[in-house]
Design a protein around this motif. Structure first.
Motif, PDB file in Angstrom:
ATOM      1  N   CYS A  10       0.825  -1.212   0.000  1.00  0.00           N
ATOM      2  CA  CYS A  10       0.000   0.000   0.000  1.00  0.00           C
ATOM      3  C   CYS A  10       0.857   1.260   0.000  1.00  0.00           C
ATOM      4  O   CYS A  10       0.599   2.205  -0.752  1.00  0.00           O
ATOM      5  N   MET A  11       1.864   1.290   0.850  1.00  0.00           N
ATOM      6  CA  MET A  11       2.724   2.465   0.934  1.00  0.00           C
ATOM      7  C   MET A  11       3.470   2.700  -0.374  1.00  0.00           C
ATOM      8  O   MET A  11       3.606   3.847  -0.835  1.00  0.00           O
ATOM      9  N   GLN A  12       3.939   1.630  -0.983  1.00  0.00           N
ATOM     10  CA  GLN A  12       4.685   1.733  -2.243  1.00  0.00           C
ATOM     11  C   GLN A  12       3.781   2.254  -3.362  1.00  0.00           C
ATOM     12  O   GLN A  12       4.184   3.097  -4.167  1.00  0.00           O
ATOM     13  N   PHE A  13       2.555   1.775  -3.399  1.00  0.00           N
ATOM     14  CA  PHE A  13       1.557   2.194  -4.379  1.00  0.00           C
ATOM     15  C   PHE A  13       1.260   3.686  -4.240  1.00  0.00           C
ATOM     16  O   PHE A  13       1.219   4.427  -5.239  1.00  0.00           O
ATOM     17  N   LEU A  14       1.061   4.140  -3.011  1.00  0.00           N
ATOM     18  CA  LEU A  14       0.736   5.552  -2.784  1.00  0.00           C
ATOM     19  C   LEU A  14       1.934   6.455  -3.025  1.00  0.00           C
ATOM     20  O   LEU A  14       1.799   7.542  -3.604  1.00  0.00           O
ATOM     21  N   HIS A  15       3.116   6.017  -2.589  1.00  0.00           N
ATOM     22  CA  HIS A  15       4.306   6.846  -2.792  1.00  0.00           C
ATOM     23  C   HIS A  15       4.598   7.031  -4.270  1.00  0.00           C
ATOM     24  O   HIS A  15       4.894   8.135  -4.729  1.00  0.00           O
ATOM     25  N   ALA A  16       4.512   5.956  -5.032  1.00  0.00           N
ATOM     26  CA  ALA A  16       4.769   6.051  -6.473  1.00  0.00           C
ATOM     27  C   ALA A  16       3.793   7.010  -7.134  1.00  0.00           C
ATOM     28  O   ALA A  16       4.170   7.842  -7.967  1.00  0.00           O
ATOM     29  N   GLY A  17       2.531   6.908  -6.748  1.00  0.00           N
ATOM     30  CA  GLY A  17       1.533   7.788  -7.334  1.00  0.00           C
ATOM     31  C   GLY A  17       1.816   9.249  -7.043  1.00  0.00           C
ATOM     32  O   GLY A  17       1.765  10.095  -7.945  1.00  0.00           O
ATOM     33  N   ALA A  18       2.125   9.556  -5.783  1.00  0.00           N
ATOM     34  CA  ALA A  18       2.330  10.947  -5.382  1.00  0.00           C
ATOM     35  C   ALA A  18       3.661  11.508  -5.865  1.00  0.00           C
ATOM     36  O   ALA A  18       3.737  12.663  -6.302  1.00  0.00           O
ATOM     37  N   ALA A  19       4.718  10.701  -5.796  1.00  0.00           N
ATOM     38  CA  ALA A  19       6.067  11.199  -6.091  1.00  0.00           C
ATOM     39  C   ALA A  19       6.451  11.093  -7.564  1.00  0.00           C
ATOM     40  O   ALA A  19       7.242  11.897  -8.057  1.00  0.00           O
ATOM     41  N   LYS A  20       5.891  10.111  -8.277  1.00  0.00           N
ATOM     42  CA  LYS A  20       6.323   9.865  -9.658  1.00  0.00           C
ATOM     43  C   LYS A  20       5.278  10.238 -10.707  1.00  0.00           C
ATOM     44  O   LYS A  20       5.631  10.656 -11.808  1.00  0.00           O
ATOM     45  N   TYR A  21       3.992  10.066 -10.383  1.00  0.00           N
ATOM     46  CA  TYR A  21       2.959  10.167 -11.410  1.00  0.00           C
ATOM     47  C   TYR A  21       1.968  11.309 -11.184  1.00  0.00           C
ATOM     48  O   TYR A  21       0.959  11.387 -11.879  1.00  0.00           O
ATOM     49  N   THR A  60      -8.516   4.637  -7.803  1.00  0.00           N
ATOM     50  CA  THR A  60      -7.905   3.309  -7.887  1.00  0.00           C
ATOM     51  C   THR A  60      -7.449   2.972  -6.477  1.00  0.00           C
ATOM     52  O   THR A  60      -6.658   3.706  -5.888  1.00  0.00           O
ATOM     53  N   SER A  61      -7.970   1.881  -5.929  1.00  0.00           N
ATOM     54  CA  SER A  61      -7.832   1.652  -4.496  1.00  0.00           C
ATOM     55  C   SER A  61      -7.320   0.262  -4.155  1.00  0.00           C
ATOM     56  O   SER A  61      -7.638  -0.708  -4.841  1.00  0.00           O
ATOM     57  N   LEU A  62      -6.560   0.198  -3.064  1.00  0.00           N
ATOM     58  CA  LEU A  62      -6.125  -1.066  -2.483  1.00  0.00           C
ATOM     59  C   LEU A  62      -6.759  -1.210  -1.111  1.00  0.00           C
ATOM     60  O   LEU A  62      -6.796  -0.252  -0.335  1.00  0.00           O
ATOM     61  N   MET A  63      -7.261  -2.388  -0.803  1.00  0.00           N
ATOM     62  CA  MET A  63      -7.743  -2.724   0.533  1.00  0.00           C
ATOM     63  C   MET A  63      -6.989  -3.974   0.984  1.00  0.00           C
ATOM     64  O   MET A  63      -6.868  -4.919   0.211  1.00  0.00           O
ATOM     65  N   ARG A 110      -5.613   7.899  -5.774  1.00  0.00           N
ATOM     66  CA  ARG A 110      -5.285   6.592  -5.205  1.00  0.00           C
ATOM     67  C   ARG A 110      -5.680   6.562  -3.734  1.00  0.00           C
ATOM     68  O   ARG A 110      -5.505   7.563  -3.019  1.00  0.00           O
ATOM     69  N   ILE A 111      -6.191   5.414  -3.284  1.00  0.00           N
ATOM     70  CA  ILE A 111      -6.565   5.232  -1.883  1.00  0.00           C
ATOM     71  C   ILE A 111      -6.085   3.858  -1.429  1.00  0.00           C
ATOM     72  O   ILE A 111      -6.135   2.893  -2.190  1.00  0.00           O
ATOM     73  N   ALA A 112      -5.618   3.785  -0.187  1.00  0.00           N
ATOM     74  CA  ALA A 112      -5.281   2.494   0.419  1.00  0.00           C
ATOM     75  C   ALA A 112      -5.941   2.410   1.786  1.00  0.00           C
ATOM     76  O   ALA A 112      -5.841   3.353   2.580  1.00  0.00           O
ATOM     77  N   THR A 132     -18.857   8.043   9.801  1.00  0.00           N
ATOM     78  CA  THR A 132     -17.910   9.135  10.031  1.00  0.00           C
ATOM     79  C   THR A 132     -16.611   8.884   9.285  1.00  0.00           C
ATOM     80  O   THR A 132     -16.026   9.807   8.706  1.00  0.00           O
ATOM     81  N   LEU A 133     -16.154   7.630   9.284  1.00  0.00           N
ATOM     82  CA  LEU A 133     -14.948   7.282   8.538  1.00  0.00           C
ATOM     83  C   LEU A 133     -15.148   7.542   7.050  1.00  0.00           C
ATOM     84  O   LEU A 133     -14.271   8.112   6.383  1.00  0.00           O
ATOM     85  N   ALA A 134     -16.290   7.149   6.520  1.00  0.00           N
ATOM     86  CA  ALA A 134     -16.573   7.374   5.103  1.00  0.00           C
ATOM     87  C   ALA A 134     -16.575   8.865   4.781  1.00  0.00           C
ATOM     88  O   ALA A 134     -16.042   9.284   3.739  1.00  0.00           O
ATOM     89  N   GLN A 135     -17.138   9.668   5.671  1.00  0.00           N
ATOM     90  CA  GLN A 135     -17.152  11.122   5.465  1.00  0.00           C
ATOM     91  C   GLN A 135     -15.743  11.694   5.460  1.00  0.00           C
ATOM     92  O   GLN A 135     -15.422  12.584   4.664  1.00  0.00           O
ATOM     93  N   GLU A 136     -14.893  11.186   6.356  1.00  0.00           N
ATOM     94  CA  GLU A 136     -13.516  11.674   6.436  1.00  0.00           C
ATOM     95  C   GLU A 136     -12.741  11.301   5.172  1.00  0.00           C
ATOM     96  O   GLU A 136     -11.955  12.101   4.657  1.00  0.00           O
ATOM     97  N   ILE A 137     -12.945  10.092   4.681  1.00  0.00           N
ATOM     98  CA  ILE A 137     -12.291   9.667   3.442  1.00  0.00           C
ATOM     99  C   ILE A 137     -12.760  10.534   2.275  1.00  0.00           C
ATOM    100  O   ILE A 137     -11.952  10.989   1.462  1.00  0.00           O
ATOM    101  N   TYR A 138     -14.061  10.773   2.214  1.00  0.00           N
ATOM    102  CA  TYR A 138     -14.617  11.593   1.132  1.00  0.00           C
ATOM    103  C   TYR A 138     -14.033  13.002   1.172  1.00  0.00           C
ATOM    104  O   TYR A 138     -13.600  13.539   0.139  1.00  0.00           O
ATOM    105  N   LYS A 139     -13.999  13.590   2.358  1.00  0.00           N
ATOM    106  CA  LYS A 139     -13.482  14.961   2.515  1.00  0.00           C
ATOM    107  C   LYS A 139     -12.013  15.046   2.119  1.00  0.00           C
ATOM    108  O   LYS A 139     -11.611  15.956   1.384  1.00  0.00           O
TER     109      LYS A 139
END
Length: 241
Positions: A40-51, A167-170, A131-133, A115-122
């Motif tokens: 998950c961390m690798q997926f998010l880092h690549a998205g934010a830092a490279k793409y 595009t999400s990972l769970m 991207r979401i993990a 509440t969690l869903a609202q926080e994710i949406y916000k």
């Protein structure tokens, strides 16, 4: 033409025949120590830092400071990405455990799936996250009394991810020999399933990966050896261990 999202994991995009299908929700399952959180961390880092694809990390088990510290071990500066509004870590672990937190993104009034869903949406709308993990769905069990309640919570989160079109990972932990998740519902709501293994061979633990399912796309069905080094997960050439 199918639009793809690069995984950021060396070797995985070839197995996926080009990367994740944009807008899909992928389950990453496996036992303890198989590398689910790192994935998950690798997926998010690549998205934010490279793409240039901002991301959201929802942690249900580890504190955000632990996530940041672990990421640094692989050379991923999550704090810098947070400061640049390319990454948000949502601390759901503290509220789930009933502990105070100073994190800017958390559930102030206690843990509740709405509440969690609202926080994710916000958070997603705030930085236009692509991207979401969510790590890990197995952590929901401590907050719900019945399997039905847990499954309803997972359905609600999956529906939100579909609405957001990220595009999400769970992640989910495998605890038995049957199925690919703890609650045996995650694999049915995800559009893809990646299973990570840690097995003993000749007195040595070896990691491997297989893509069990990927809707809207073909993919390799081979089992591939993987290694976790100082730059994260790398999938080794070959297959069929």
């Amino acid at each position: 033409m199918i639009e793809r999202i690069k995984s950021g994991i060396p070797g995985l995009d070839g197995i996926l025949h080009g990367g994740f299908v944009k807008g899909t929700n992928i389950l990453v399952s496996g036992g303890a120590g198989t590398g689910k959180t790192i994935c998950c961390m690798q997926f998010l880092h690549a998205g934010a830092a490279k793409y240039d694809q901002p991301g959201i990390f929802i942690t249900l088990e580890e504190k955000p400071r632990e996530i940041r510290r672990e990421a640094k071990q692989f050379g991923w500066d999550f704090e810098k990405l947070e400061q640049e509004n390319k990454l948000i870590i949502v601390d759901a672990a503290s509220s789930k455990a009933g502990l105070p937190t100073t994190e800017p993104y958390t559930l102030r009034r206690g843990f509740d799936i709405s509440t969690l869903a609202q926080e994710i949406y916000k958070a997603t709308k705030q930085i236009d996250a692509q991207r979401i993990a969510i790590d890990s769905l197995s952590g929901l069990g401590i907050r719900f009394e019945s399997q039905t309640a847990i499954r309803n919570a997972i359905f609600k989160l999956a529906s939100l991810l579909g609405e957001l079109q990220t595009t999400s990972l769970m992640t989910s932990e495998i605890t038995g020999k049957n199925g690919y998740s703890r609650y045996h519902v995650e694999e049915f709501i995800a559009q893809g399933i990646i299973v990570l293994y840690l097995n003993e061979e000749n007195g040595e633990l070896r990691r491997s990966l297989v893509v069990r399912k990927l809707r809207f796309s073909s993919h390799s069905l081979k089992v591939y050896p993987i290694e976790i080094g100082n730059r994260g997960i790398v999938i080794m050439p070959g297959g069929e261990l």
